[in-house]
Design an enzyme around this catalytic site. Structure first.
Site, mmCIF file in Angstrom:
data_model
loop_
_atom_site.group_PDB
_atom_site.id
_atom_site.type_symbol
_atom_site.label_atom_id
_atom_site.label_comp_id
_atom_site.label_asym_id
_atom_site.label_seq_id
_atom_site.Cartn_x
_atom_site.Cartn_y
_atom_site.Cartn_z
ATOM 1 N N HIS A 1 -42.748 103.128 68.417
ATOM 2 C CA HIS A 1 -43.965 102.485 68.894
ATOM 3 C C HIS A 1 -43.601 101.693 70.150
ATOM 4 O O HIS A 1 -42.470 101.256 70.318
ATOM 5 C CB HIS A 1 -44.479 101.555 67.795
ATOM 6 C CG HIS A 1 -45.808 100.934 68.029
ATOM 7 N ND1 HIS A 1 -45.978 99.850 68.875
ATOM 8 C CD2 HIS A 1 -47.043 101.200 67.524
ATOM 9 C CE1 HIS A 1 -47.254 99.491 68.868
ATOM 10 N NE2 HIS A 1 -47.923 100.298 68.063
ATOM 11 N N CYS B 1 -49.944 104.391 70.684
ATOM 12 C CA CYS B 1 -48.914 103.497 71.227
ATOM 13 C C CYS B 1 -47.544 104.155 71.156
ATOM 14 O O CYS B 1 -46.542 103.512 70.822
ATOM 15 C CB CYS B 1 -48.912 102.148 70.504
ATOM 16 S SG CYS B 1 -50.404 101.181 70.748
ATOM 17 N N GLN C 1 -44.823 100.976 58.942
ATOM 18 C CA GLN C 1 -45.402 102.110 58.227
ATOM 19 C C GLN C 1 -44.686 102.402 56.911
ATOM 20 O O GLN C 1 -45.083 103.318 56.181
ATOM 21 C CB GLN C 1 -45.378 103.357 59.119
ATOM 22 C CG GLN C 1 -46.141 103.223 60.412
ATOM 23 C CD GLN C 1 -47.633 103.007 60.199
ATOM 24 O OE1 GLN C 1 -48.192 103.376 59.164
ATOM 25 N NE2 GLN C 1 -48.292 102.415 61.182
ATOM 26 N N LYS D 1 -51.221 95.771 58.141
ATOM 27 C CA LYS D 1 -50.956 97.119 57.643
ATOM 28 C C LYS D 1 -50.585 97.115 56.156
ATOM 29 O O LYS D 1 -50.530 98.173 55.530
ATOM 30 C CB LYS D 1 -49.846 97.785 58.460
ATOM 31 C CG LYS D 1 -50.215 97.990 59.933
ATOM 32 C CD LYS D 1 -49.121 98.712 60.685
ATOM 33 C CE LYS D 1 -49.306 98.650 62.191
ATOM 34 N NZ LYS D 1 -50.492 99.367 62.665
ATOM 35 N N ASP E 1 -38.132 98.570 62.299
ATOM 36 C CA ASP E 1 -39.577 98.340 62.305
ATOM 37 C C ASP E 1 -40.142 99.005 61.054
ATOM 38 O O ASP E 1 -40.221 100.226 60.963
ATOM 39 C CB ASP E 1 -40.179 98.947 63.573
ATOM 40 C CG ASP E 1 -41.695 99.050 63.535
ATOM 41 O OD1 ASP E 1 -42.319 98.536 62.591
ATOM 42 O OD2 ASP E 1 -42.269 99.663 64.464
#
Length: 417
Positions: A133, A374, A213, A236, A210
């Site tokens: 991202h 993104c 997700q 999220k 990261d």
């Protein structure tokens, strides 16, 4: 028999009961029941989170850490209890390894601005992947430009898996940090984080992940993954916007300089010099997002009440069903075919631009994302300008996939003429 009552459905996973927790799922869009397939961008919020945040604002709200009165102490207890919940959620050793941020974007910027400036110099190397991202690209570009370091990129193959041989070649004595996503937000590839962490550590590099997700969709144990930093966003994980969490090994956080200056993060201030509180508070300048932090804690409690293994199994089944059904749509191609994928399906259609796809299916009540997500480098790697993306959450059903496919058949009909 409907897809949601098929023998394949998990008997202990009551998706209809879960959906009752999400008020927005009962609404209609353009006269059609809402099908929300954009959880990868931002998840909807259960009543348990909405109620918790409302109760804080109505009953216990006050500024935290700074008052001796009842409300301040009560709200501080709730705020710090949420920090403990985050620590438990990702298996951190202690709550003071959790830094509140505005989200994963700020977490990446925090590490680049603090650990990066203190540890990265000319000729040093930072390694990221093609799947990142923008929030895990731009902060490192800024650090590279400031310090004279090198930013190296791990390539991905034609199915969207990182090239571990190429990754190994990028790891040497100059490599200071690897910063990669756990699951690609654009095409759903799951990266082999444990193996990548082992390889980085063997060369003396740290690794940051990261987890935006991954954290809402699968069990995450930062000790088992053996990473050094891990971050995710509240919105999220079925919580509010404006809040996120950064985990770091305590010894690393203790050695890092503050990120911003202001109230809350100081121990003492004179006009000549200031001293700072220990981590995590030295990274949390100013009045924090109090209600949002408590709301995030409630969201993580909600996820754990269902069970992350159960959520992972349910979402995997729905996503696999989606891939099977989408393969029947004329002219549709799925972008990203990694062997291990999250509940994200990114696709294009020969007949229509993704923005047209998104607009037409929206009129059928189906919300998908359309664009570059993104992730411009991912689009360039797969030679597409954009994709349509269906991303699934714990509340989605196979019957909603059928609604998507019906809408896409309409797209194919319109543009196929």
């Amino acid at each position: 028999m409907s897809p949601d009552s098929s023998p394949l459905a998990r008997p202990n996973y009551d998706v209809l009961a879960i959906r009752e927790d999400f008020p927005i799922l009962a609404r209609e869009v353009f006269g059609k029941p809402l099908v929300y397939l954009d959880t990868g961008a931002s998840a909807q919020k259960p009543r348990q989170v909405i109620r918790t945040m409302t109760e804080v604002m109505e009953e216990t709200y006050s500024n935290v850490h700074r008052g001796v009165h009842f409300l301040s102490q009560t709200c501080t207890d709730q705020f710090e209890a949420a920090r403990k919940t985050v620590a438990r959620f990702i298996a951190a050793r202690k709550a003071d390894e959790i830094v509140w941020t505005r989200g994963a974007t700020e977490a990446c910027n925090l590490i680049a601005a603090t650990w990066g400036r203190a540890n990265v110099g000319p000729g040093d190397r930072i390694v990221i992947s093609t799947l990142e991202h923008h929030s895990n690209i731009v902060p490192w570009q800024l650090l590279r430009d400031e310090t004279g370091a090198e930013l190296a990129v791990i390539p991905v193959d034609d199915v969207g898996e990182v090239d571990l041989d190429a990754y190994a070649d990028l790891l040497d004595e100059r490599t200071k940090l690897v910063s990669v996503t756990h699951i690609s937000n654009s095409i759903g590839s799951v990266l082999p984080i444990r193996e990548m962490a082992r390889m980085a550590h063997e060369k003396g590099a740290l690794i940051m992940v990261d987890g935006c997700q991954a954290a809402p969709h699968m069990p995450v144990d930062v000790q088992d993954l053996d990473v050094d930093f891990y971050c995710f966003s509240g919105h999220k994980t079925y919580g509010p916007t404006g809040i996120g969490a950064l985990w770091g090994r305590k010894e690393l956080l203790d050695a890092m300089p503050p990120y911003q200056g202001g109230g809350e993060m100081i121990a003492h201030v004179t006009f000549e010099k200031s001293s700072f509180k220990p981590a995590p508070h030295k990274f949390e300048a100013g009045t924090p997002a109090i209600v949002e932090a408590v709301g995030l804690g409630a969201a993580l409690d909600y996820i754990e009440s269902i069970g992350r293994e159960a959520i992972l199994a349910h979402e995997t089944e729905v996503a696999e069903y989606a891939r099977e059904r989408l393969a029947t749509v004329p002219g549709l191609g799925i972008v990203g075919q990694a062997r291990e994928r999250g509940a994200i399906v990114s696709f294009t259609m020969e007949q229509a631009h993704p923005h047209d796809i998104g607009t037409i299916v929206d009129r059928a009540g189906v919300a998908v994302r359309a664009g570059h997500h993104c992730a411009f480098p991912v689009m360039e790697r797969f030679d597409v300008s954009a994709t349509a993306r269906a991303s699934f959450g714990l509340y989605n059903m196979k019957s909603e996939v059928d609604r998507l496919v019906e809408a896409l058949d309409e797209v194919a009909g319109i543009f196929g003429r």
